[in-house]
Design a protein around this motif. Structure first.
Motif, PDB file in Angstrom:
ATOM      1  N   VAL A 132     -20.249   4.324 -44.140  1.00  0.00           N
ATOM      2  CA  VAL A 132     -19.301   3.423 -44.112  1.00  0.00           C
ATOM      3  C   VAL A 132     -17.597   3.565 -43.661  1.00  0.00           C
ATOM      4  N   ILE A 133     -17.356   2.895 -42.612  1.00  0.00           N
ATOM      5  CA  ILE A 133     -15.793   2.934 -42.067  1.00  0.00           C
ATOM      6  C   ILE A 133     -15.243   1.689 -42.558  1.00  0.00           C
ATOM      7  N   GLY A 134     -14.449   1.587 -43.588  1.00  0.00           N
ATOM      8  CA  GLY A 134     -13.877   0.277 -44.117  1.00  0.00           C
ATOM      9  C   GLY A 134     -12.781  -0.282 -43.344  1.00  0.00           C
ATOM     10  N   GLY A 135     -12.168  -1.212 -43.869  1.00  0.00           N
ATOM     11  CA  GLY A 135     -11.033  -1.774 -43.101  1.00  0.00           C
ATOM     12  C   GLY A 135      -9.803  -1.101 -43.160  1.00  0.00           C
ATOM     13  N   PRO A 136      -8.695  -1.857 -42.880  1.00  0.00           N
ATOM     14  CA  PRO A 136      -7.466  -1.151 -42.754  1.00  0.00           C
ATOM     15  C   PRO A 136      -6.928  -0.609 -44.170  1.00  0.00           C
ATOM     16  N   TYR A 137      -7.266  -1.297 -45.050  1.00  0.00           N
ATOM     17  CA  TYR A 137      -6.875  -0.971 -46.453  1.00  0.00           C
ATOM     18  C   TYR A 137      -7.712   0.008 -47.273  1.00  0.00           C
ATOM     19  N   GLY A 138      -8.799   0.271 -46.795  1.00  0.00           N
ATOM     20  CA  GLY A 138     -10.013   1.066 -47.568  1.00  0.00           C
ATOM     21  C   GLY A 138     -10.940   0.165 -48.173  1.00  0.00           C
ATOM     22  N   PHE A 139     -11.450   0.633 -49.393  1.00  0.00           N
ATOM     23  CA  PHE A 139     -12.455  -0.111 -49.882  1.00  0.00           C
ATOM     24  C   PHE A 139     -12.233  -0.769 -51.241  1.00  0.00           C
ATOM     25  N   SER A 140     -12.897  -1.642 -51.654  1.00  0.00           N
ATOM     26  CA  SER A 140     -12.843  -2.465 -52.571  1.00  0.00           C
ATOM     27  C   SER A 140     -13.411  -1.710 -53.822  1.00  0.00           C
ATOM     28  N   GLU A 141     -12.688  -1.896 -55.043  1.00  0.00           N
ATOM     29  CA  GLU A 141     -13.431  -1.162 -56.470  1.00  0.00           C
ATOM     30  C   GLU A 141     -15.047  -1.277 -56.362  1.00  0.00           C
ATOM     31  N   ALA A 142     -15.777  -2.349 -56.241  1.00  0.00           N
ATOM     32  CA  ALA A 142     -16.974  -2.499 -56.215  1.00  0.00           C
ATOM     33  C   ALA A 142     -17.831  -1.632 -55.251  1.00  0.00           C
ATOM     34  N   VAL A 143     -17.018  -1.491 -54.015  1.00  0.00           N
ATOM     35  CA  VAL A 143     -17.813  -0.372 -52.979  1.00  0.00           C
ATOM     36  C   VAL A 143     -17.571   0.982 -53.613  1.00  0.00           C
ATOM     37  N   TYR A 144     -16.552   1.293 -54.008  1.00  0.00           N
ATOM     38  CA  TYR A 144     -16.326   2.864 -54.601  1.00  0.00           C
ATOM     39  C   TYR A 144     -17.176   3.027 -55.757  1.00  0.00           C
ATOM     40  N   ASN A 145     -17.462   2.055 -56.440  1.00  0.00           N
ATOM     41  CA  ASN A 145     -18.415   1.981 -57.470  1.00  0.00           C
ATOM     42  C   ASN A 145     -20.022   2.203 -57.361  1.00  0.00           C
ATOM     43  N   LYS A 146     -20.304   1.569 -56.095  1.00  0.00           N
ATOM     44  CA  LYS A 146     -21.625   1.415 -55.660  1.00  0.00           C
ATOM     45  C   LYS A 146     -21.767   2.828 -54.829  1.00  0.00           C
ATOM     46  N   SER A 147     -20.937   3.513 -54.446  1.00  0.00           N
ATOM     47  CA  SER A 147     -21.039   4.394 -53.559  1.00  0.00           C
ATOM     48  C   SER A 147     -21.650   5.809 -54.088  1.00  0.00           C
ATOM     49  N   THR A 148     -22.249   6.646 -53.601  1.00  0.00           N
ATOM     50  CA  THR A 148     -22.706   7.955 -53.820  1.00  0.00           C
ATOM     51  C   THR A 148     -21.656   9.008 -53.704  1.00  0.00           C
ATOM     52  N   GLY A 149     -20.749   8.967 -52.668  1.00  0.00           N
ATOM     53  CA  GLY A 149     -20.008   9.664 -52.420  1.00  0.00           C
ATOM     54  C   GLY A 149     -18.801   9.548 -51.514  1.00  0.00           C
ATOM     55  N   LYS A 150     -17.748  10.223 -51.164  1.00  0.00           N
ATOM     56  CA  LYS A 150     -16.887   9.969 -50.100  1.00  0.00           C
ATOM     57  C   LYS A 150     -16.835  11.454 -49.276  1.00  0.00           C
ATOM     58  N   ILE A 151     -16.702  11.098 -47.820  1.00  0.00           N
ATOM     59  CA  ILE A 151     -16.446  11.843 -46.958  1.00  0.00           C
ATOM     60  C   ILE A 151     -15.050  11.953 -46.146  1.00  0.00           C
ATOM     61  N   SER A 152     -14.412  12.938 -45.758  1.00  0.00           N
ATOM     62  CA  SER A 152     -13.214  12.793 -45.211  1.00  0.00           C
ATOM     63  C   SER A 152     -13.468  13.737 -43.989  1.00  0.00           C
ATOM     64  N   LEU A 153     -13.056  12.904 -42.770  1.00  0.00           N
ATOM     65  CA  LEU A 153     -13.220  13.851 -41.488  1.00  0.00           C
ATOM     66  C   LEU A 153     -11.941  14.627 -41.334  1.00  0.00           C
ATOM     67  N   SER A 154     -10.717  14.070 -41.858  1.00  0.00           N
ATOM     68  CA  SER A 154      -9.385  15.015 -41.673  1.00  0.00           C
ATOM     69  C   SER A 154      -8.545  14.340 -42.843  1.00  0.00           C
ATOM     70  N   LYS A 155      -7.586  15.511 -42.876  1.00  0.00           N
ATOM     71  CA  LYS A 155      -6.192  14.847 -43.781  1.00  0.00           C
ATOM     72  C   LYS A 155      -5.275  14.104 -42.860  1.00  0.00           C
ATOM     73  N   MET A 156      -5.661  13.945 -41.632  1.00  0.00           N
ATOM     74  CA  MET A 156      -4.646  13.149 -40.927  1.00  0.00           C
ATOM     75  C   MET A 156      -5.264  11.551 -40.808  1.00  0.00           C
ATOM     76  N   THR A 157      -4.583  10.797 -40.432  1.00  0.00           N
ATOM     77  CA  THR A 157      -4.975   9.027 -40.103  1.00  0.00           C
ATOM     78  C   THR A 157      -5.108   8.803 -39.063  1.00  0.00           C
ATOM     79  N   PHE A 158      -6.464   8.290 -38.622  1.00  0.00           N
ATOM     80  CA  PHE A 158      -6.808   7.733 -37.444  1.00  0.00           C
ATOM     81  C   PHE A 158      -7.130   6.207 -37.546  1.00  0.00           C
ATOM     82  N   SER A 159      -6.944   5.745 -36.481  1.00  0.00           N
ATOM     83  CA  SER A 159      -7.318   4.354 -36.256  1.00  0.00           C
ATOM     84  C   SER A 159      -8.813   4.231 -36.744  1.00  0.00           C
TER      85      SER A 159
END
Length: 157
Positions: free
Chosen positions: A103-130
């Protein structure tokens, strides 16, 4: 295994759309892949960041079914080199995961409910992209991972 990429809002840039579609087509050669666009939340001018994340989170969670593995593209997620990411996906396939939902979230990221339901998080870079650019990067990296697993010449190391 099936892979679903969930994204918030459509991509307005025609050039990005063409490139995303190019890699979607290539990726479908290897695996059942679906990119699903969740419409933008309406009336966000009257919403706080938290309210917007919560509303987007409701839409995201409606797309998740029991048995899915939900992974978030998040700046605080685990970072992989491309070969490592291909091994990560191979392990998911070997473990019997039926549907891997990224999942790619909206401009402010994810809600706590989505974080709680997720298996994990992946980062593509330390930089910020659109969020629109990240769609292209995500689909390309999925394609790259499968080309690595098939020992095809796309990836060079």
């Amino acid at each position: 295994m099936k892979i679903k990429l969930l994204v918030i809002g459509k991509t307005d840039d025609k050039n990005l759309q063409v490139l995303i579609q190019k890699y979607e087509k290539r990726l479908r050669h290897y695996i059942n892949f679906d990119l699903e666009i969740i419409p933008d939340v309406k009336n966000i001018k009257n919403m706080s960041e938290k309210d917007q994340k919560d509303k987007e989170g409701q839409f995201i969670l409606k797309k998740v079914v029991p048995g899915d593995q939900l992974w978030l593209l998040d700046e605080k997620g685990e970072m992989f080199r491309s070969v490592e990411f291909s091994r990560f996906l191979q392990k998911k396939m070997n473990s019997g995961v039926k549907r891997f939902v990224l999942v790619i979230g909206g401009p402010y990221g994810f809600s706590e409910a989505v974080y709680n339901k997720s298996t994990g998080k992946i980062s593509l870079s330390k930089m910020t992209f659109s969020h629109q650019m990240i769609r292209l990067f995500a689909v390309e990296q999925l394609y790259r991972a499968f080309s690595i697993l098939k020992n095809e010449p796309y990836h060079h190391e």
